[in-house]
Write a protein that holds these residues in place. Structure first.
Motif, short mmCIF file in Angstrom:
data_model
loop_
_atom_site.label_atom_id
_atom_site.label_comp_id
_atom_site.label_asym_id
_atom_site.label_seq_id
_atom_site.Cartn_x
_atom_site.Cartn_y
_atom_site.Cartn_z
N LEU A 32 0.84 -1.21 0.00
CA LEU A 32 0.00 0.00 0.00
C LEU A 32 0.87 1.26 0.00
O LEU A 32 0.57 2.23 -0.69
CB LEU A 32 -0.94 -0.01 1.21
CG LEU A 32 -2.06 -1.05 1.16
CD1 LEU A 32 -2.79 -1.14 2.50
CD2 LEU A 32 -3.06 -0.72 0.05
N CYS A 33 1.98 1.23 0.76
CA CYS A 33 2.91 2.38 0.77
C CYS A 33 3.43 2.62 -0.64
O CYS A 33 3.46 3.76 -1.12
CB CYS A 33 4.09 2.11 1.69
SG CYS A 33 3.71 2.26 3.43
N ALA A 34 3.84 1.53 -1.30
CA ALA A 34 4.43 1.68 -2.65
C ALA A 34 3.41 2.27 -3.61
O ALA A 34 3.74 3.16 -4.42
CB ALA A 34 4.91 0.32 -3.15
N LYS A 35 2.16 1.83 -3.52
CA LYS A 35 1.12 2.36 -4.41
C LYS A 35 0.91 3.85 -4.19
O LYS A 35 0.49 4.57 -5.08
CB LYS A 35 -0.21 1.64 -4.14
CG LYS A 35 -0.37 0.35 -4.88
CD LYS A 35 -1.81 -0.11 -4.78
CE LYS A 35 -1.96 -1.53 -5.30
NZ LYS A 35 -3.18 -2.17 -4.86
N ALA A 36 1.22 4.30 -2.97
CA ALA A 36 1.05 5.72 -2.67
C ALA A 36 2.38 6.47 -2.79
O ALA A 36 2.51 7.60 -2.33
CB ALA A 36 0.48 5.88 -1.27
N GLY A 37 3.39 5.83 -3.40
CA GLY A 37 4.65 6.52 -3.72
C GLY A 37 5.67 6.57 -2.59
O GLY A 37 6.59 7.38 -2.62
N VAL A 38 5.53 5.68 -1.59
CA VAL A 38 6.51 5.68 -0.49
C VAL A 38 7.25 4.35 -0.47
O VAL A 38 6.64 3.28 -0.36
CB VAL A 38 5.82 5.92 0.87
CG1 VAL A 38 6.80 5.75 2.02
CG2 VAL A 38 5.22 7.32 0.91
N LYS A 39 8.59 4.46 -0.56
CA LYS A 39 9.41 3.25 -0.62
C LYS A 39 10.04 2.97 0.75
O LYS A 39 10.66 3.86 1.33
CB LYS A 39 10.49 3.46 -1.67
CG LYS A 39 11.22 2.23 -2.05
CD LYS A 39 12.15 2.50 -3.23
CE LYS A 39 13.13 1.36 -3.30
NZ LYS A 39 14.41 1.73 -3.83
N LEU A 40 9.90 1.75 1.22
CA LEU A 40 10.57 1.33 2.47
C LEU A 40 11.39 0.08 2.17
O LEU A 40 11.24 -0.52 1.10
CB LEU A 40 9.53 1.02 3.55
CG LEU A 40 8.86 2.26 4.12
CD1 LEU A 40 7.39 2.24 3.85
CD2 LEU A 40 9.12 2.35 5.60
N THR A 41 12.22 -0.33 3.15
CA THR A 41 12.99 -1.57 2.98
C THR A 41 12.00 -2.72 2.78
O THR A 41 10.99 -2.80 3.51
CB THR A 41 13.82 -1.85 4.25
OG1 THR A 41 14.51 -0.66 4.60
CG2 THR A 41 14.80 -2.98 4.03
#
Ligand code: PLP
Length: 428
Positions: free
Chosen positions: A365-374
């Motif tokens: 969900l983060c990636a779909k909203a443009g936020v990249k995490l480990t």
């Protein structure tokens, strides 16, 4: 406020509706934010950039009669060995100052163990039928990757707030095919835990079945407080010597997060016997490392005391970011029974333990909203977190305004992932 598990289905649906709206609004901001790796920010790099000009005169390159511009001194300039001995609390003769990064030294050590054997190996590891390596997890993905790349079997050891679970470690080292363990003793990556004195003592007093068992003591965050005063740590090298196994430990550190990552200096410290053995092997690999950079660092950082003063200035940049991350986590995730985390005083990460089975979905969900995490799972051997729970947040790189946005996306995503689990639905 009731935890999610205590709320009615209707209440959870209402909460989901509110969060889906918030998520869609955030998604429409077309964000492109990165909290995936522990890199210093531009401000921190600027802070130390005076180091680029500490050497301006060729005469300054000659130190204690040694010309840092020429070949020689494979184990490092004497002043660099003294610097690291001061930082780590060991003897200069127990140090080997390497090149730009400590991971290279760690990889080399494992590689030499594989091809030639370590000082006390009955035979090179490549001749052994099976090699196993202990991986306290969550841990540092690049450690695990080194031992995985040689085909060793990686064994997960649970982490506790006081360090790896030592009951399990003491039991596993009875197996002679277990040849070593990865450790980050201070402000561990990713949870920010510091090993207790008792854990350190139990490490020094380990009695592994393998005579060449190696403790890979990666003290990467030894002076990296962002909160409070410097926390002293014990010298694992002398502790192992006192316990009768002086060759069992190799300690590593670098200036990657003190000066320039990838352009700093690194160190490997161990018994004099181990250092002499490794020096002989490494002499087949290189004539000497970049001693001009070693000298530049020693002139700039001087000693532990002076380095700690500099780390306080890094802390002025880092602390507000960690405080913000922890504040948003507290505001958005406490009392819901869907996540917990530790508040570290140093290091580079905050690690959130989400409700089991929701870490991957949160990151999706983060990636779909443009936020990249480990990547979810990255902090476990083979990239698989059996509980699908742990998420590493690296707050250092983004500017604070971006970090705030990214944390809102993160918390909204984590709550949505938990609600999906409770409701048995895909919401987005
Ligand atoms: N060790 C740990 C525990 C780390 O977290 C990192 C970087 O994130 C490193 C080592 C990398 O250090 P170096 O740049 O000296 O290879």
């Amino acid at each position: 406020m009731a935890t999610y598990s205590c709320r009615s289905r209707e209440e959870l649906r209402m909460e989901a509706k509110k969060l889906m709206e918030r998520y869609e609004n955030l998604r429409h901001e077309n964000l492109k934010l990165d909290m995936s790796r522990g890199k210093p920010s531009k401000l921190q790099l600027d802070l130390v950039s005076d180091m680029l000009t500490v050497l301006t005169d060729p005469a300054e390159c000659i130190i204690d009669g040694e010309d840092s511009r020429n070949y020689g001194n494979l184990a490092g300039l004497q002043c660099a060995r003294e610097y690291w001995a001061d930082v780590l609390g060991c003897k200069p003769s127990e140090t080997f100052v390497g090149g730009n990064a400590s991971l290279h030294l760690m990889h080399s050590l494992i590689s030499w163990g594989y091809t030639h054997g370590l000082k006390d190996s009955p035979k090179p590891w490549c001749k052994e039928e099976k090699i196993k390596f202990l991986c306290p997890s969550p841990g540092y993905d690049r450690h695990f990757r080194i031992t995985e790349s040689f085909g060793f079997e990686l064994i997960t050891v649970p982490m506790t707030p006081w360090g790896p679970d030592m009951d399990i470690v003491e039991e596993l080292v009875q197996d002679p095919s277990v040849k070593g363990i990865w450790c980050v003793p201070k402000y561990s990556n990713p949870q920010g835990y510091t090993y207790s004195d008792q854990t350190v003592d139990r490490f020094a007093n380990l009695k592994p079945a393998a005579p060449d068992f190696v403790i890979m003591w990666d003290n990467a965050y030894c002076v990296h407080e962002f909160e409070g005063e410097f926390e002293p740590f014990r010298d694992i090298i002398s502790l192992c010597a006192q316990a009768g196994r002086p060759n069992m430990v190799y300690e590593f550190a670098s200036t990657s997060k003190i000066t320039f990552p990838g352009a700093g200096i690194s160190v490997m410290a161990s018994s004099e016997e181990n250092i002499a053995y490794m020096q002989k092997l490494i002499s087949a690999q290189t004539i000497s490392y970049d001693k001009i950079n070693q000298l530049r660092h020693v002139k700039y950082l001087k000693d532990r005391e002076h380095t700690c003063q500099l780390m306080k200035r890094h802390a002025e940049i880092m602390a507000p970011k960690f405080h913000l991350v922890l504040k948003i986590l507290r505001k958005q995730l406490t009392n819901k029974g869907i996540a917990h985390w530790h508040h570290p005083n140093g290091g580079y990460f905050v690690c959130v333990a989400a409700m089991p089975g929701t870490a991957k979905r949160t990151l999706e969900l983060c990636a779909k909203a443009g936020v990249k995490l480990t990547e979810a799972g990255a902090t476990f051997p083979y990239g698989v977190d059996p509980l699908d729970s742990f998420i590493r947040i690296a707050p250092s790189l983004p500017p604070i305004e971006e970090l705030e946005k990214a944390m809102h996306v993160f918390c909204t995503s984590l709550r949505l992932a938990a609600l999906e689990k409770y409701l048995g639905l895909t919401l987005i």
